[in-house]
Design a protein around this motif. Sequence first.
Motif, PDB file in Angstrom:
ATOM      1  N   ALA A 277       0.830  -1.204   0.000  1.00 50.23           N
ATOM      2  CA  ALA A 277       0.000   0.000   0.000  1.00 50.23           C
ATOM      3  C   ALA A 277       0.865   1.254   0.000  1.00 50.23           C
ATOM      4  CB  ALA A 277      -0.939  -0.004   1.207  1.00 50.23           C
ATOM      5  N   ALA A 278       1.950   1.233   0.768  1.00 48.50           N
ATOM      6  CA  ALA A 278       2.854   2.384   0.821  1.00 48.50           C
ATOM      7  C   ALA A 278       3.534   2.594  -0.532  1.00 48.50           C
ATOM      8  CB  ALA A 278       3.899   2.183   1.914  1.00 48.50           C
ATOM      9  N   LYS A 279       3.909   1.515  -1.196  1.00 50.63           N
ATOM     10  CA  LYS A 279       4.547   1.633  -2.514  1.00 50.63           C
ATOM     11  C   LYS A 279       3.552   2.172  -3.545  1.00 50.63           C
ATOM     12  CE  LYS A 279       7.438  -1.674  -3.889  1.00 50.63           C
ATOM     13  NZ  LYS A 279       8.814  -1.228  -3.920  1.00 50.63           N
ATOM     14  N   ALA A 280       2.301   1.723  -3.455  1.00 50.81           N
ATOM     15  CA  ALA A 280       1.285   2.214  -4.393  1.00 50.81           C
ATOM     16  C   ALA A 280       1.026   3.699  -4.165  1.00 50.81           C
ATOM     17  CB  ALA A 280      -0.001   1.409  -4.230  1.00 50.81           C
ATOM     18  N   GLN A 281       0.962   4.110  -2.906  1.00 45.40           N
ATOM     19  CA  GLN A 281       0.754   5.520  -2.574  1.00 45.40           C
ATOM     20  C   GLN A 281       1.910   6.363  -3.097  1.00 45.40           C
ATOM     21  OE1 GLN A 281      -1.743   7.240  -1.351  1.00 45.40           O
ATOM     22  NE2 GLN A 281      -0.565   9.129  -1.373  1.00 45.40           N
ATOM     23  N   GLN A 282       3.137   5.898  -2.937  1.00 50.93           N
ATOM     24  CA  GLN A 282       4.314   6.614  -3.426  1.00 50.93           C
ATOM     25  C   GLN A 282       4.267   6.736  -4.950  1.00 50.93           C
ATOM     26  OE1 GLN A 282       6.371   8.013  -1.364  1.00 50.93           O
ATOM     27  NE2 GLN A 282       8.075   8.608  -2.647  1.00 50.93           N
ATOM     28  N   GLY A 283       3.827   5.680  -5.625  1.00 47.32           N
ATOM     29  CA  GLY A 283       3.703   5.705  -7.086  1.00 47.32           C
ATOM     30  C   GLY A 283       2.657   6.717  -7.545  1.00 47.32           C
ATOM     31  N   ARG A 284       1.499   6.775  -6.854  1.00 51.50           N
ATOM     32  CA  ARG A 284       0.462   7.754  -7.199  1.00 51.50           C
ATOM     33  C   ARG A 284       0.969   9.179  -6.994  1.00 51.50           C
ATOM     34  NH1 ARG A 284      -2.826   3.761  -4.824  1.00 51.50           N
ATOM     35  NH2 ARG A 284      -2.766   4.774  -2.790  1.00 51.50           N
ATOM     36  N   LYS A 285       1.716   9.392  -5.925  1.00 54.75           N
ATOM     37  CA  LYS A 285       2.257  10.723  -5.633  1.00 54.75           C
ATOM     38  C   LYS A 285       3.201  11.170  -6.751  1.00 54.75           C
ATOM     39  CE  LYS A 285       4.173  11.168  -1.555  1.00 54.75           C
ATOM     40  NZ  LYS A 285       5.220  11.165  -0.508  1.00 54.75           N
ATOM     41  N   LYS A 286       4.042  10.270  -7.215  1.00 60.25           N
ATOM     42  CA  LYS A 286       4.988  10.626  -8.281  1.00 60.25           C
ATOM     43  C   LYS A 286       4.276  10.793  -9.625  1.00 60.25           C
ATOM     44  CE  LYS A 286       9.103   8.821  -6.142  1.00 60.25           C
ATOM     45  NZ  LYS A 286      10.365   9.418  -6.483  1.00 60.25           N
ATOM     46  N   ALA A 287       3.204  10.014  -9.830  1.00 55.57           N
ATOM     47  CA  ALA A 287       2.458  10.138 -11.088  1.00 55.57           C
ATOM     48  C   ALA A 287       1.782  11.506 -11.185  1.00 55.57           C
ATOM     49  CB  ALA A 287       1.424   9.029 -11.195  1.00 55.57           C
ATOM     50  N   LEU A 288       1.362  12.044 -10.054  1.00 55.41           N
ATOM     51  CA  LEU A 288       0.723  13.370 -10.054  1.00 55.41           C
ATOM     52  C   LEU A 288       1.719  14.483 -10.352  1.00 55.41           C
ATOM     53  CD1 LEU A 288      -1.711  13.014  -7.023  1.00 55.41           C
ATOM     54  CD2 LEU A 288      -2.305  13.196  -9.443  1.00 55.41           C
ATOM     55  N   ARG A 289       2.991  14.227 -10.136  1.00 55.01           N
ATOM     56  CA  ARG A 289       4.022  15.250 -10.386  1.00 55.01           C
ATOM     57  C   ARG A 289       4.333  15.399 -11.879  1.00 55.01           C
ATOM     58  NH1 ARG A 289       8.274  13.268  -5.856  1.00 55.01           N
ATOM     59  NH2 ARG A 289       7.106  13.887  -4.008  1.00 55.01           N
ATOM     60  N   GLN A 290       3.956  14.423 -12.671  1.00 56.15           N
ATOM     61  CA  GLN A 290       4.289  14.455 -14.099  1.00 56.15           C
ATOM     62  C   GLN A 290       3.434  15.505 -14.830  1.00 56.15           C
ATOM     63  OE1 GLN A 290       3.816  10.516 -15.621  1.00 56.15           O
ATOM     64  NE2 GLN A 290       5.578   9.706 -14.484  1.00 56.15           N
ATOM     65  N   ALA A 291       3.990  16.000 -15.909  1.00 58.12           N
ATOM     66  CA  ALA A 291       3.239  16.955 -16.749  1.00 58.12           C
ATOM     67  C   ALA A 291       2.081  16.221 -17.417  1.00 58.12           C
ATOM     68  CB  ALA A 291       4.158  17.560 -17.781  1.00 58.12           C
ATOM     69  N   PRO A 292       0.967  16.900 -17.644  1.00 54.53           N
ATOM     70  CA  PRO A 292      -0.171  16.219 -18.284  1.00 54.53           C
ATOM     71  C   PRO A 292       0.208  15.786 -19.706  1.00 54.53           C
ATOM     72  CG  PRO A 292      -0.712  18.496 -17.679  1.00 54.53           C
ATOM     73  CD  PRO A 292       0.686  18.249 -17.260  1.00 54.53           C
ATOM     74  N   LYS A 293      -0.308  14.651 -20.088  1.00 54.03           N
ATOM     75  CA  LYS A 293      -0.003  14.118 -21.423  1.00 54.03           C
ATOM     76  C   LYS A 293      -0.928  14.754 -22.461  1.00 54.03           C
ATOM     77  CE  LYS A 293       1.760   9.838 -19.684  1.00 54.03           C
ATOM     78  NZ  LYS A 293       1.590   8.445 -19.471  1.00 54.03           N
ATOM     79  N   VAL A 294      -0.375  15.056 -23.606  1.00 53.72           N
ATOM     80  CA  VAL A 294      -1.134  15.667 -24.690  1.00 53.72           C
ATOM     81  C   VAL A 294      -1.858  14.563 -25.449  1.00 53.72           C
ATOM     82  CG1 VAL A 294      -1.005  17.083 -26.757  1.00 53.72           C
ATOM     83  CG2 VAL A 294       0.577  17.479 -24.852  1.00 53.72           C
ATOM     84  N   GLU A 295      -3.189  14.746 -25.630  1.00 51.69           N
ATOM     85  CA  GLU A 295      -3.959  13.742 -26.373  1.00 51.69           C
ATOM     86  C   GLU A 295      -4.079  14.140 -27.816  1.00 51.69           C
ATOM     87  OE1 GLU A 295      -7.648  12.807 -24.553  1.00 51.69           O
ATOM     88  OE2 GLU A 295      -6.777  12.715 -22.565  1.00 51.69           O
ATOM     89  N   ASP A 296      -4.141  13.235 -28.741  1.00 51.73           N
ATOM     90  CA  ASP A 296      -4.217  13.539 -30.188  1.00 51.73           C
ATOM     91  C   ASP A 296      -5.566  14.022 -30.600  1.00 51.73           C
ATOM     92  OD1 ASP A 296      -1.589  12.886 -30.560  1.00 51.73           O
ATOM     93  OD2 ASP A 296      -2.046  10.775 -30.988  1.00 51.73           O
TER      94      ASP A 296
END
Length: 139
Positions: A120-139
């Motif tokens: 659970a802690a690893k999943a939470q850490q992954g979600r936190k880092k995913a939110l830091r990424q720039a939004p992806k551009v959709e086609d």
Amino acid sequence: MRITDTLFIDESELEERHIRASGPGGQHVNKASTAIQLRFDAMASPSLPDAVKARLRRLAGSRMTKDGVIVIEAGNARSQERNRQDARERLATLVERATHAPKPRKASRPSLSSIRKQKAAKAQQGRKKALRQAPKVED
């Protein structure tokens, strides 16, 4: 020399040499050989069991020569007799420590709840880092 209730080292197995001590003491240090070099051939000793010899080789470290002779130097006291007692006590302590077999390690597993908490802690850490990424551009 008595080590434990069942283990004795014969005095004939010990070799003592009187050497000059280093350090403070004035002219007395230069004239008197008050330090003691105690030598004990542990690997050739009939007094010690093989298991104790093996543990003693590991515990003695640099105090044991390649031939299996333990060399202990004692020169802290001004008296030759006190240095002799100190060297013998240190040898007895070393051999006594070698008589104790190490406790075997029992393999253990982490509990189910600790595994779940870690995931659970690893999943939470992954979600936190995913939110830091720039939004992806959709086609």
